[in-house]
Write an enzyme that holds these catalytic residues in place. Structure first.
Site, PDB file in Angstrom:
ATOM      1  N   SER A   9       0.930  -1.203   0.005  1.00  0.00           N
ATOM      2  CA  SER A   9      -0.062   0.049  -0.019  1.00  0.00           C
ATOM      3  C   SER A   9       0.835   1.286  -0.173  1.00  0.00           C
ATOM      4  CB  SER A   9      -0.789   0.060   1.055  1.00  0.00           C
ATOM      5  OG  SER A   9       0.006  -0.229   2.483  1.00  0.00           O
ATOM      6  N   GLU A  11       0.922   5.691   1.018  1.00  0.00           N
ATOM      7  CA  GLU A  11       0.465   6.688   1.984  1.00  0.00           C
ATOM      8  C   GLU A  11       0.707   7.977   1.032  1.00  0.00           C
ATOM      9  OE1 GLU A  11       0.988   6.425   6.084  1.00  0.00           O
ATOM     10  OE2 GLU A  11       1.452   8.559   6.124  1.00  0.00           O
ATOM     11  N   ASP A 102      -0.911  14.153  17.099  1.00  0.00           N
ATOM     12  CA  ASP A 102       0.052  15.003  18.002  1.00  0.00           C
ATOM     13  C   ASP A 102      -0.532  16.446  17.990  1.00  0.00           C
ATOM     14  OD1 ASP A 102       2.026  13.041  18.960  1.00  0.00           O
ATOM     15  OD2 ASP A 102       2.821  13.074  16.970  1.00  0.00           O
ATOM     16  N   PHE A 211      12.404  14.983  10.451  1.00  0.00           N
ATOM     17  CA  PHE A 211      11.237  14.129  10.796  1.00  0.00           C
ATOM     18  C   PHE A 211      11.657  12.953  11.956  1.00  0.00           C
ATOM     19  CE2 PHE A 211       8.976  14.256   6.266  1.00  0.00           C
ATOM     20  CZ  PHE A 211       8.341  15.329   6.690  1.00  0.00           C
ATOM     21  N   HIS A 261       4.135  -0.816   3.417  1.00  0.00           N
ATOM     22  CA  HIS A 261       3.327   0.305   3.228  1.00  0.00           C
ATOM     23  C   HIS A 261       4.418   1.417   3.048  1.00  0.00           C
ATOM     24  CE1 HIS A 261      -0.003   3.195   4.030  1.00  0.00           C
ATOM     25  NE2 HIS A 261       0.753   4.012   4.989  1.00  0.00           N
TER      26      HIS A 261
HETATM   27  P1  FAD Z   1      -1.204   5.901  21.118  1.00  0.00           P
HETATM   28  O1  FAD Z   1      -1.083   4.339  20.530  1.00  0.00           O
HETATM   29  O2  FAD Z   1      -2.357   6.293  21.662  1.00  0.00           O
HETATM   30  O3  FAD Z   1       0.318   5.978  21.914  1.00  0.00           O
HETATM   31  C1  FAD Z   1       0.656   7.312  22.021  1.00  0.00           C
HETATM   32  C2  FAD Z   1       1.580   7.099  23.268  1.00  0.00           C
HETATM   33  O4  FAD Z   1       0.775   7.058  24.396  1.00  0.00           O
HETATM   34  C3  FAD Z   1       2.743   5.944  23.150  1.00  0.00           C
HETATM   35  O5  FAD Z   1       3.934   6.601  23.793  1.00  0.00           O
HETATM   36  C4  FAD Z   1       1.906   4.902  24.012  1.00  0.00           C
HETATM   37  O6  FAD Z   1       2.759   4.124  24.576  1.00  0.00           O
HETATM   38  C5  FAD Z   1       1.238   5.954  25.333  1.00  0.00           C
HETATM   39  N1  FAD Z   1      -0.222   5.134  25.474  1.00  0.00           N
HETATM   40  C6  FAD Z   1      -1.347   4.615  24.565  1.00  0.00           C
HETATM   41  N2  FAD Z   1      -2.175   4.471  25.222  1.00  0.00           N
HETATM   42  C7  FAD Z   1      -2.104   4.670  26.658  1.00  0.00           C
HETATM   43  C8  FAD Z   1      -2.763   4.467  27.746  1.00  0.00           C
HETATM   44  N3  FAD Z   1      -4.057   4.122  27.532  1.00  0.00           N
HETATM   45  N4  FAD Z   1      -2.365   4.817  28.850  1.00  0.00           N
HETATM   46  C9  FAD Z   1      -1.011   5.467  28.907  1.00  0.00           C
HETATM   47  N5  FAD Z   1      -0.238   5.451  27.838  1.00  0.00           N
HETATM   48  C10 FAD Z   1      -0.638   5.240  26.641  1.00  0.00           C
HETATM   49  N6  FAD Z   1      -0.311  11.348  13.142  1.00  0.00           N
HETATM   50  C11 FAD Z   1      -1.525  12.149  12.571  1.00  0.00           C
HETATM   51  O7  FAD Z   1      -1.694  13.353  13.388  1.00  0.00           O
HETATM   52  N7  FAD Z   1      -2.232  12.014  11.462  1.00  0.00           N
HETATM   53  C12 FAD Z   1      -1.949  11.132  10.755  1.00  0.00           C
HETATM   54  O8  FAD Z   1      -2.640  10.721   9.766  1.00  0.00           O
HETATM   55  C13 FAD Z   1      -0.837  10.063  10.994  1.00  0.00           C
HETATM   56  N8  FAD Z   1      -0.758   8.800  10.568  1.00  0.00           N
HETATM   57  C14 FAD Z   1       0.171   8.006  10.941  1.00  0.00           C
HETATM   58  C15 FAD Z   1       0.280   6.755  10.369  1.00  0.00           C
HETATM   59  C16 FAD Z   1       1.213   5.773  10.800  1.00  0.00           C
HETATM   60  C17 FAD Z   1       1.195   4.264  10.420  1.00  0.00           C
HETATM   61  C18 FAD Z   1       2.034   6.039  12.128  1.00  0.00           C
HETATM   62  C19 FAD Z   1       2.925   4.987  12.633  1.00  0.00           C
HETATM   63  C20 FAD Z   1       2.173   7.248  12.760  1.00  0.00           C
HETATM   64  C21 FAD Z   1       1.193   8.306  12.234  1.00  0.00           C
HETATM   65  N9  FAD Z   1       0.894   9.755  12.631  1.00  0.00           N
HETATM   66  C22 FAD Z   1      -0.273  10.219  12.260  1.00  0.00           C
HETATM   67  C23 FAD Z   1       1.584   9.986  13.953  1.00  0.00           C
HETATM   68  C24 FAD Z   1       0.956   9.569  15.324  1.00  0.00           C
HETATM   69  O9  FAD Z   1      -0.198  10.259  15.454  1.00  0.00           O
HETATM   70  C25 FAD Z   1       2.006   9.711  16.544  1.00  0.00           C
HETATM   71  O10 FAD Z   1       3.051   8.906  16.535  1.00  0.00           O
HETATM   72  C26 FAD Z   1       1.254  10.121  17.736  1.00  0.00           C
HETATM   73  O11 FAD Z   1       2.285  10.459  18.691  1.00  0.00           O
HETATM   74  C27 FAD Z   1       0.850   8.651  18.408  1.00  0.00           C
HETATM   75  O12 FAD Z   1      -0.251   8.136  17.712  1.00  0.00           O
HETATM   76  P2  FAD Z   1      -0.862   6.664  18.221  1.00  0.00           P
HETATM   77  O13 FAD Z   1      -1.895   6.206  17.277  1.00  0.00           O
HETATM   78  O14 FAD Z   1       0.452   5.757  17.863  1.00  0.00           O
HETATM   79  O15 FAD Z   1      -1.084   6.634  19.789  1.00  0.00           O
END
Ligand code: FAD
Length: 290
Positions: A9, A11, A102, A211, A261
């Site tokens: 895929s 992005e 973020d 980045f 990806h």
């Molecule tokens: P989470 O899984 O929520 O984790 C974030 C942090 O919190 C981690 O350190 C984790 O260990 C901790 N954590 C998670 N759950 C809990 C909990 N219940 N209690 C305590 N700590 C916890 N960003 C964008 O804004 N837009 C995008 O389109 C985008 N696309 C992305 C696509 C991919 C494939 C990747 C890998 C990243 C992408 N990002 C995007 C970046 C991403 O939003 C950031 O890396 C963000 O900081 C974390 O998102 P996450 O979904 O991994 O968060």
């Protein structure tokens, strides 16, 4: 090295202007030729790219490409997220990439929105739309920069899968061992969804360094030193970067990765060159760069 069960895929991110969208249409034409499983479109935290993400998704859908919009929850209310989910479902979209996102620094806790972590978004998607969406979440073989420990980050990843994610896409990395070690940790925790490596072609050193510092991806010292040494020689950076990434992709696929990806950064050719040399499905349809 590949089978029909592999997922390949791309992005894209939503361009800032109408001209940017026109340029992207040309890149999409090129990507479409190889028949990717899907193309995903990023979404700015707090809804900052909301309309532009919709436009880019529409552009892809008009080309008949299976599209996976990203949705990040931070900075948004539950109601806003549900509205988007229902919109996508009504449009016949079946895939979604669920993220926390973020918030820009300086935005206080007041702007944080209703959900704190991506596992809560996955729970919301399942509660609102049942099994309609195939949900991908993010995985971090080199661990998320805010995670207090590797183990806690693995537990966070497990929570997302337990909430209903079907699979994951990793943050990019240039160290295949980190990916394989992550898979071993997942197996130990009983997490068995496909974890597809996210691969970032190397085309521009200063941008990549910026980045990588922000997202916690490591550029191995020997790669960084070589890239630094090329200075402004873009051709040399691209040639070396291509060899490094190609070798890593081969190792990933030979070691059992369930697909790739590609983070295209809206440039089709660096990813298509990798696609071609890896001999991925549809490689024979890639036209020479324009
Ligand atoms: P989470 O899984 O929520 O984790 C974030 C942090 O919190 C981690 O350190 C984790 O260990 C901790 N954590 C998670 N759950 C809990 C909990 N219940 N209690 C305590 N700590 C916890 N960003 C964008 O804004 N837009 C995008 O389109 C985008 N696309 C992305 C696509 C991919 C494939 C990747 C890998 C990243 C992408 N990002 C995007 C970046 C991403 O939003 C950031 O890396 C963000 O900081 C974390 O998102 P996450 O979904 O991994 O968060």
């Amino acid at each position: 090295m590949t089978s029909p069960t592999h997922t390949f895929s791309f992005e894209l991110f939503p361009p800032k202007s109408v001209e940017g969208l026109d340029k992207l249409a040309t890149q999409i034409e090129r990507l479409k030729a190889v028949g990717p499983e899907y193309v995903s479109v990023t979404y700015g935290a707090g809804g900052s790219t909301r309309e532009r993400t919709f436009q880019t998704v529409a552009l892809l859908r008009a080309q008949g490409i299976d599209t996976a919009p990203h949705l990040s929850c931070v900075g948004s209310s539950r109601a806003e997220l549900c509205e988007i989910l229902h919109r996508y479902r009504e449009e016949g979209i079946h895939r979604i990439v669920a993220l926390r996102g973020d918030l820009p620094s300086g935005m206080g806790a007041g702007g944080a929105g209703d959900l704190r972590y991506a596992n809560e978004l996955v729970t919301l998607i399942r509660a609102e739309t049942g099994g309609h969406f195939h949900i991908e979440v993010a995985a971090y073989p080199e661990f998320h920069p805010q995670a207090p420990s590797a183990e806690r980050d693995l537990q966070s990843f497990k929570r997302k899968v337990e909430a209903g994610a079907d699979g994951a896409i990793t943050q990019y990395f240039y160290n295949a061992d980190a990916y394989f070690a992550f898979l071993e940790s997942c197996a130990r925790l009983g997490v068995d969804v496909p974890v597809v490596p996210g691969v970032m072609p190397i085309t521009n050193f200063s941008q990549l360094a910026r980045f990588s510092d922000a997202c916690g991806a490591e550029i191995p010292r020997w790669v960084r030193k070589r890239l630094e040494g090329y200075g402004d020689d873009i051709e040399a950076i691209r040639a070396f970067g291509h060899e490094v990434v190609l070798r890593m992709c081969r190792r990933l696929l030979e070691g059992g990765a369930p697909g790739i990806h590609f983070y295209t950064m809206n440039q089709a050719d660096p990813s298509l060159r990798l696609w071609k040399e890896l001999g991925l499905p549809g490689a024979e349809r890639i036209a020479p760069p324009g």
